[in-house]
Scaffold this motif. Sequence first.
Motif, short mmCIF file in Angstrom:
data_model
loop_
_atom_site.label_atom_id
_atom_site.label_comp_id
_atom_site.label_asym_id
_atom_site.label_seq_id
_atom_site.Cartn_x
_atom_site.Cartn_y
_atom_site.Cartn_z
N PHE A 1 -85.06 37.84 40.39
CA PHE A 1 -85.67 37.17 39.24
C PHE A 1 -86.02 35.73 39.62
CE2 PHE A 1 -82.32 40.10 37.69
CZ PHE A 1 -83.13 41.05 37.08
N SER A 2 -87.21 35.52 40.10
CA SER A 2 -87.61 34.19 40.57
C SER A 2 -87.67 33.17 39.44
CB SER A 2 -88.97 34.28 41.27
OG SER A 2 -89.96 34.76 40.38
N TRP A 3 -87.83 33.62 38.20
CA TRP A 3 -87.90 32.70 37.07
C TRP A 3 -86.58 31.94 36.87
CZ3 TRP A 3 -84.18 33.94 33.55
CH2 TRP A 3 -83.76 35.26 33.49
N LEU A 4 -85.50 32.43 37.51
CA LEU A 4 -84.22 31.74 37.40
C LEU A 4 -84.27 30.34 38.03
CD1 LEU A 4 -81.62 34.58 38.11
CD2 LEU A 4 -81.96 33.34 35.96
N PHE A 5 -85.22 30.13 38.95
CA PHE A 5 -85.35 28.80 39.55
C PHE A 5 -85.72 27.77 38.47
CE2 PHE A 5 -85.91 31.23 43.52
CZ PHE A 5 -85.01 30.54 44.32
N TYR A 6 -86.52 28.17 37.48
CA TYR A 6 -86.83 27.27 36.38
C TYR A 6 -85.56 26.94 35.58
CZ TYR A 6 -91.77 28.39 37.19
OH TYR A 6 -93.00 28.54 37.75
N VAL A 7 -84.74 27.98 35.37
CA VAL A 7 -83.48 27.79 34.63
C VAL A 7 -82.58 26.83 35.38
CG1 VAL A 7 -81.44 28.93 33.70
CG2 VAL A 7 -83.66 30.08 33.59
N PHE A 8 -82.44 27.06 36.70
CA PHE A 8 -81.62 26.18 37.52
C PHE A 8 -82.15 24.74 37.48
CE2 PHE A 8 -79.35 29.09 40.80
CZ PHE A 8 -78.74 29.76 39.75
N GLY A 9 -83.47 24.60 37.56
CA GLY A 9 -84.06 23.25 37.55
C GLY A 9 -83.78 22.51 36.26
N VAL A 10 -83.99 23.18 35.13
CA VAL A 10 -83.72 22.56 33.84
C VAL A 10 -82.24 22.23 33.69
CG1 VAL A 10 -83.74 22.94 31.34
CG2 VAL A 10 -85.70 23.65 32.72
#
Length: 326
Positions: free
Chosen positions: A130-139
């Motif tokens: 799930f590459s979208w988790l990088f956005y979660v990590f960033g936020v």
Amino acid sequence: MNFPLWVWLAVILGLMVVVAVDLWIVDRGEPREFSVRQAGIWVGFYVCLAVLFGVVLSIWAGGQAGGEFFGGYLTEYSLSIDNLFVFFIIMSRFGVPRIYQHKVLLVGIVLALVMRGVFIAIGAAALTRFSWLFYVFGVFLVYTAYTLIRDHGKGEEEFTENLLLRWARRLFPTTSDYVGSRVTVRVDGRRMVTPMLIVMIAIGTTDLLFALDSIPAIFGLTKDAFIVFSANAFALMGLRQLYFLLGGLLQRLVYISYGLAFILGFIGVKLIVEQLHDSHVSWAPQIPIWVSLTVIGATMTVTTIASLLKARSRDEVVAPAEASQG
């Protein structure tokens, strides 16, 4: 780069050997205090070991892999200083005798290393799927940076027991006093644990909670699980020696939270921007690893020097006042 299984096994085995040697040299014989000189030698040893590993990795796997390791190692080592504040509070709260503190730290850190390994494996698998988790990590990292600045100077003398520690207190009958460095003892035919075990659980689980910040941060510098694990391992291995080396200096690093907040905020933004770049957003650049290394190194240098200068000026003001009162 996909590192083969034998490389993983070699690094893990090597770390186990280092721990065994550490135990044999430091903890053999009668318990004794960990001197500043001894701590300095061991810190130097572990730093040199990490540098040697990074150089070998750079030669074998390329400069990009080596740069990612050094960036991750610097980040984890910087964030570990924040851990030391909490370790100091835990040791003080539980009244751990100084001669046993290095053993508590070693066991707690090894426990944390094992748990972090599991955490890294799960995180790497999830990020691959799930590459979208990088956005979660960033936020999450940007928010963590905000909370560090918001809560600067608050609650530094408080320690809140986590769920696992409270559960251990209720589950295990515990003696009221320490019994040397033993973690269990038989009293009137009944097996009981000593406060030593409770402190070890507190150190290990508290460090695992810090991983909620540090693991996403290092994934912002590299997506390779092997580099993430090795950087974490080398940073953790020298943590107990750093605890004794810094000693009272911990209380003088008054601006360290600002430095860590800036680093976490930078990596959080980097994560989001690079994920946008991977999603082919035209304005989002790819941030090279040397930029990350420069930002991390410069930030920790500036905040450390500023903290020491602040502490020095404060001492110069306090000393005359204390002398006049005397």
